[in-house]
Design a protein around this motif. Structure first.
Motif, PDB file in Angstrom:
ATOM      1  N   ALA A 150     -15.392  -5.055  -6.026  1.00 50.69           N
ATOM      2  CA  ALA A 150     -14.248  -4.143  -5.980  1.00 50.69           C
ATOM      3  C   ALA A 150     -13.915  -3.665  -7.395  1.00 50.69           C
ATOM      4  CB  ALA A 150     -13.046  -4.828  -5.358  1.00 50.69           C
ATOM      5  N   GLU A 151     -14.143  -2.391  -7.645  1.00 50.59           N
ATOM      6  CA  GLU A 151     -13.809  -1.792  -8.942  1.00 50.59           C
ATOM      7  C   GLU A 151     -12.324  -1.440  -8.971  1.00 50.59           C
ATOM      8  OE1 GLU A 151     -16.556   1.495  -9.203  1.00 50.59           O
ATOM      9  OE2 GLU A 151     -18.172   0.195  -9.949  1.00 50.59           O
ATOM     10  N   LYS A 152     -11.867  -0.951 -10.121  1.00 53.13           N
ATOM     11  CA  LYS A 152     -10.438  -0.618 -10.256  1.00 53.13           C
ATOM     12  C   LYS A 152      -9.956   0.239  -9.095  1.00 53.13           C
ATOM     13  CE  LYS A 152     -10.298  -0.568 -15.308  1.00 53.13           C
ATOM     14  NZ  LYS A 152     -10.389   0.308 -16.481  1.00 53.13           N
ATOM     15  N   THR A 153     -10.739   1.251  -8.733  1.00 52.37           N
ATOM     16  CA  THR A 153     -10.265   2.219  -7.741  1.00 52.37           C
ATOM     17  C   THR A 153     -11.180   2.342  -6.530  1.00 52.37           C
ATOM     18  OG1 THR A 153     -11.387   4.033  -8.901  1.00 52.37           O
ATOM     19  CG2 THR A 153      -9.119   3.581  -9.535  1.00 52.37           C
ATOM     20  N   THR A 154     -12.118   1.409  -6.357  1.00 48.98           N
ATOM     21  CA  THR A 154     -13.099   1.542  -5.281  1.00 48.98           C
ATOM     22  C   THR A 154     -13.341   0.220  -4.563  1.00 48.98           C
ATOM     23  OG1 THR A 154     -14.237   3.226  -6.621  1.00 48.98           O
ATOM     24  CG2 THR A 154     -15.419   2.373  -4.703  1.00 48.98           C
ATOM     25  N   ALA A 155     -13.130   0.217  -3.240  1.00 48.84           N
ATOM     26  CA  ALA A 155     -13.543  -0.910  -2.399  1.00 48.84           C
ATOM     27  C   ALA A 155     -14.992  -0.676  -1.998  1.00 48.84           C
ATOM     28  CB  ALA A 155     -12.657  -0.996  -1.165  1.00 48.84           C
ATOM     29  N   MET A 156     -15.839  -1.700  -2.152  1.00 48.77           N
ATOM     30  CA  MET A 156     -17.265  -1.527  -1.847  1.00 48.77           C
ATOM     31  C   MET A 156     -17.944  -2.887  -1.769  1.00 48.77           C
ATOM     32  SD  MET A 156     -18.582  -0.176  -5.612  1.00 48.77           S
ATOM     33  CE  MET A 156     -20.332  -0.434  -5.333  1.00 48.77           C
ATOM     34  N   GLY A 157     -19.149  -2.909  -1.228  1.00 50.71           N
ATOM     35  CA  GLY A 157     -19.954  -4.119  -1.231  1.00 50.71           C
ATOM     36  C   GLY A 157     -19.281  -5.310  -0.573  1.00 50.71           C
ATOM     37  N   PHE A 158     -18.641  -5.097   0.574  1.00 47.38           N
ATOM     38  CA  PHE A 158     -17.931  -6.117   1.355  1.00 47.38           C
ATOM     39  C   PHE A 158     -16.578  -6.486   0.742  1.00 47.38           C
ATOM     40  CE2 PHE A 158     -22.422  -8.251   1.982  1.00 47.38           C
ATOM     41  CZ  PHE A 158     -22.910  -7.098   2.575  1.00 47.38           C
ATOM     42  N   CYS A 159     -16.164  -5.856  -0.354  1.00 45.87           N
ATOM     43  CA  CYS A 159     -14.998  -6.290  -1.139  1.00 45.87           C
ATOM     44  C   CYS A 159     -13.897  -5.229  -1.131  1.00 45.87           C
ATOM     45  CB  CYS A 159     -15.409  -6.557  -2.592  1.00 45.87           C
ATOM     46  SG  CYS A 159     -16.776  -7.739  -2.787  1.00 45.87           S
ATOM     47  N   PHE A 160     -12.638  -5.672  -0.972  1.00 45.75           N
ATOM     48  CA  PHE A 160     -11.482  -4.771  -1.034  1.00 45.75           C
ATOM     49  C   PHE A 160     -10.776  -4.853  -2.383  1.00 45.75           C
ATOM     50  CE2 PHE A 160     -11.621  -6.062   3.550  1.00 45.75           C
ATOM     51  CZ  PHE A 160     -12.067  -4.844   4.046  1.00 45.75           C
ATOM     52  N   PHE A 161     -10.455  -6.083  -2.799  1.00 49.64           N
ATOM     53  CA  PHE A 161      -9.743  -6.332  -4.058  1.00 49.64           C
ATOM     54  C   PHE A 161     -10.516  -7.387  -4.850  1.00 49.64           C
ATOM     55  CE2 PHE A 161      -6.293  -5.530  -0.844  1.00 49.64           C
ATOM     56  CZ  PHE A 161      -5.986  -4.239  -1.272  1.00 49.64           C
ATOM     57  N   ASN A 162     -10.401  -7.313  -6.171  1.00 47.47           N
ATOM     58  CA  ASN A 162     -11.192  -8.206  -7.017  1.00 47.47           C
ATOM     59  C   ASN A 162     -10.421  -9.498  -7.284  1.00 47.47           C
ATOM     60  OD1 ASN A 162     -12.637  -9.380  -9.286  1.00 47.47           O
ATOM     61  ND2 ASN A 162     -13.756  -7.452  -9.321  1.00 47.47           N
ATOM     62  N   ALA A 207      -4.976  -5.751 -11.225  1.00 50.84           N
ATOM     63  CA  ALA A 207      -6.343  -5.288 -11.470  1.00 50.84           C
ATOM     64  C   ALA A 207      -6.633  -3.907 -10.883  1.00 50.84           C
ATOM     65  CB  ALA A 207      -7.340  -6.305 -10.894  1.00 50.84           C
ATOM     66  N   HIS A 208      -5.731  -3.403 -10.035  1.00 46.59           N
ATOM     67  CA  HIS A 208      -5.981  -2.134  -9.339  1.00 46.59           C
ATOM     68  C   HIS A 208      -4.731  -1.270  -9.398  1.00 46.59           C
ATOM     69  CE1 HIS A 208      -9.599  -3.928  -7.521  1.00 46.59           C
ATOM     70  NE2 HIS A 208      -8.862  -4.994  -7.272  1.00 46.59           N
ATOM     71  N   PRO A 209      -4.891   0.047  -9.438  1.00 48.75           N
ATOM     72  CA  PRO A 209      -3.709   0.918  -9.371  1.00 48.75           C
ATOM     73  C   PRO A 209      -3.119   0.944  -7.957  1.00 48.75           C
ATOM     74  CG  PRO A 209      -5.701   2.245  -9.438  1.00 48.75           C
ATOM     75  CD  PRO A 209      -6.136   0.813  -9.609  1.00 48.75           C
ATOM     76  N   GLU A 210      -1.883   1.377  -7.882  1.00 53.05           N
ATOM     77  CA  GLU A 210      -1.190   1.380  -6.589  1.00 53.05           C
ATOM     78  C   GLU A 210      -1.902   2.257  -5.560  1.00 53.05           C
ATOM     79  OE1 GLU A 210       3.346   1.742  -4.844  1.00 53.05           O
ATOM     80  OE2 GLU A 210       2.972   2.064  -6.978  1.00 53.05           O
ATOM     81  N   GLN A 211      -2.525   3.367  -6.030  1.00 59.58           N
ATOM     82  CA  GLN A 211      -3.220   4.243  -5.087  1.00 59.58           C
ATOM     83  C   GLN A 211      -4.356   3.511  -4.390  1.00 59.58           C
ATOM     84  OE1 GLN A 211      -2.235   4.737  -8.319  1.00 59.58           O
ATOM     85  NE2 GLN A 211      -3.130   6.697  -8.952  1.00 59.58           N
ATOM     86  N   HIS A 212      -5.027   2.613  -5.108  1.00 65.11           N
ATOM     87  CA  HIS A 212      -6.122   1.855  -4.490  1.00 65.11           C
ATOM     88  C   HIS A 212      -5.561   0.894  -3.443  1.00 65.11           C
ATOM     89  CE1 HIS A 212      -9.844  -0.337  -3.966  1.00 65.11           C
ATOM     90  NE2 HIS A 212      -9.193  -1.466  -4.213  1.00 65.11           N
ATOM     91  N   ARG A 213      -4.499   0.221  -3.792  1.00 61.55           N
ATOM     92  CA  ARG A 213      -3.887  -0.710  -2.838  1.00 61.55           C
ATOM     93  C   ARG A 213      -3.518   0.014  -1.544  1.00 61.55           C
ATOM     94  NH1 ARG A 213       1.738  -3.574  -4.380  1.00 61.55           N
ATOM     95  NH2 ARG A 213       2.460  -1.435  -4.066  1.00 61.55           N
ATOM     96  N   GLU A 214      -2.890   1.183  -1.682  1.00 61.83           N
ATOM     97  CA  GLU A 214      -2.437   1.913  -0.498  1.00 61.83           C
ATOM     98  C   GLU A 214      -3.606   2.508   0.274  1.00 61.83           C
ATOM     99  OE1 GLU A 214       0.585   1.352   0.494  1.00 61.83           O
ATOM    100  OE2 GLU A 214       0.656   0.170  -1.355  1.00 61.83           O
ATOM    101  N   ARG A 215      -4.665   2.901  -0.435  1.00 60.53           N
ATOM    102  CA  ARG A 215      -5.848   3.432   0.250  1.00 60.53           C
ATOM    103  C   ARG A 215      -6.495   2.351   1.113  1.00 60.53           C
ATOM    104  NH1 ARG A 215      -7.588   6.435  -3.879  1.00 60.53           N
ATOM    105  NH2 ARG A 215      -8.819   4.753  -4.779  1.00 60.53           N
ATOM    106  N   VAL A 216      -6.571   1.134   0.585  1.00 62.24           N
ATOM    107  CA  VAL A 216      -7.122   0.022   1.379  1.00 62.24           C
ATOM    108  C   VAL A 216      -6.217  -0.255   2.573  1.00 62.24           C
ATOM    109  CG1 VAL A 216      -7.655  -2.445   1.408  1.00 62.24           C
ATOM    110  CG2 VAL A 216      -8.365  -1.030  -0.548  1.00 62.24           C
ATOM    111  N   ARG A 217      -4.914  -0.263   2.342  1.00 61.89           N
ATOM    112  CA  ARG A 217      -3.977  -0.528   3.447  1.00 61.89           C
ATOM    113  C   ARG A 217      -4.182   0.483   4.580  1.00 61.89           C
ATOM    114  NH1 ARG A 217       1.123  -2.996   2.675  1.00 61.89           N
ATOM    115  NH2 ARG A 217       1.300  -2.170   0.557  1.00 61.89           N
ATOM    116  N   GLN A 218      -4.402   1.732   4.209  1.00 63.59           N
ATOM    117  CA  GLN A 218      -4.566   2.777   5.224  1.00 63.59           C
ATOM    118  C   GLN A 218      -5.889   2.662   5.984  1.00 63.59           C
ATOM    119  OE1 GLN A 218      -3.891   6.339   2.913  1.00 63.59           O
ATOM    120  NE2 GLN A 218      -1.794   5.661   2.443  1.00 63.59           N
ATOM    121  N   CYS A 219      -6.837   1.904   5.420  1.00 60.99           N
ATOM    122  CA  CYS A 219      -8.130   1.707   6.092  1.00 60.99           C
ATOM    123  C   CYS A 219      -8.061   0.668   7.203  1.00 60.99           C
ATOM    124  CB  CYS A 219      -9.190   1.248   5.088  1.00 60.99           C
ATOM    125  SG  CYS A 219      -9.750   2.534   3.958  1.00 60.99           S
ATOM    126  N   ILE A 220      -6.990  -0.134   7.230  1.00 61.29           N
ATOM    127  CA  ILE A 220      -6.918  -1.241   8.192  1.00 61.29           C
ATOM    128  C   ILE A 220      -6.608  -0.673   9.575  1.00 61.29           C
ATOM    129  CG2 ILE A 220      -5.818  -3.428   8.769  1.00 61.29           C
ATOM    130  CD1 ILE A 220      -7.332  -3.463   6.072  1.00 61.29           C
TER     131      ILE A 220
END
Length: 309
Positions: free
Chosen positions: A126-138, A58-71
């Motif tokens: 969680a949109e395709k490329t955006t974590a928001m509203g308490f959500c990281f992945f959809n 549901a998400h591109p790899e860049q989104h996955r890695e961006r969330v990972r870097q936020c941890i």
């Protein structure tokens, strides 16, 4: 009728700032209410860890890695104005995905008729490329794509009765007619999407916005006239529920006036749809719900109805 429950202690380790509405106590309240003997035959399972590759459904790899870097390694890190990560948030989010996909596997294997996943963080913003509203992945979107990839589901419906519109799910499936996304929600309210005119590429988005102070009568009418008719026309192979309970009249983040009876009713209606089109296959994923009493007793009504068949 076999109803399975997935949860995991890791969900309590996703931490948020003091006073944040999306907090570990939400799951503790659900755990307590489901200890009642009415739920003694609930098939309780520990949620499995998800596969990181499933995020890419549901998400591109860049989104996955961006969330990972936020941890963060310690303390809390802000992802956006509303969304916070703590050291175990990645693991919790991955286990929420694992539970959602395991629930899909269960209903297709026939080992459960329906499954409720009590997990956090939630997912529908969680949109395709955006974590928001308490959500990281959809979680719901990933589960729908998992059903299609692994089990050959041709058509999946996601019904979202969270009081906030699932902008993320709408964004992901806007141009995918194999998924029907249906939502009741308060409008205007965060995140500002969900107007009736937002219909997707093939009328596969069905929004049924409600006004502040609307209650059960308006909710049921919208559900009956817009959502259930759309499901009948679509004939899904799987029903997924984005089950937020913040439309409850006690909830602090919105102004709808639903009761436990309304969630019981809507659950029953979706079970009828699943019985008609999907061989009873229904997967329900926890989204919002921030008043602990309203959340706990609404979940109890929802799960009790799932178990009744």
């Amino acid at each position: 009728m076999t109803t399975r429950l997935y949860s995991h202690s890791i969900y309590l380790d996703h931490l948020t700032p003091a006073g944040h509405p999306e907090r570990p106590d939400r799951l503790r309240a659900i755990e307590r209410v489901l200890e009642d003997e009415a739920f003694q035959y609930l098939d309780r399972r520990e949620a499995p860890e998800g596969d990181e590759a499933a995020i890419l459904y549901a998400h591109p790899e860049q989104h996955r890695e961006r969330v990972r870097q936020c941890i963060p390694h310690e303390g809390l890190a802000r992802v956006d104005a509303d969304t916070t990560a703590s050291p175990m948030s990645w693991q919790a989010a991955l286990t929420a995905i694992g539970a959602a996909n395991a629930a899909v596997d269960d209903v297709f294997a026939g080992v459960a008729d329906n499954v409720f996943v009590a997990s956090r963080p939630p997912g529908h913003h969680a949109e395709k490329t955006t974590a928001m509203g308490f959500c990281f992945f959809n979680n719901a979107a990933i589960a729908a794509r998992h059903a299609q990839r692994k089990h050959g589901a041709e058509r999946v419906v996601i019904v979202d009765w969270d009081v906030h519109h699932g902008n993320g799910t709408q964004d992901i499936f806007w141009d995918d007619p194999s998924v029907l996304y249906c939502s009741t929600h308060q409008m205007p309210l965060y995140p500002g999407t969900g107007a009736k005119g937002e219909t997707g590429v093939a009328n596969n988005i069905v929004n049924a916005p409600l006004a502040a102070n609307d209650g059960g009568a308006q909710f049921r009418e919208a559900f009956q006239s817009r959502i259930l008719t759309a499901i009948d026309a679509f004939r899904p192979d799987l029903v997924i529920v984005s089950a937020g309970f913040d439309a409850h009249h006690r909830d602090p983040l919105a102004e709808l006036n639903l009761t436990e009876d309304d969630f019981d009713w809507a659950t029953g209606k979706l079970m009828e749809s699943a019985g008609k089109w999907s061989q009873n296959r229904l997967v329900s994923l926890l989204e919002g719900g921030y008043d602990l009493h309203g959340l706990a007793f609404s979940v109890a009504a929802h799960v009790r109805r799932l178990m009744k068949g």
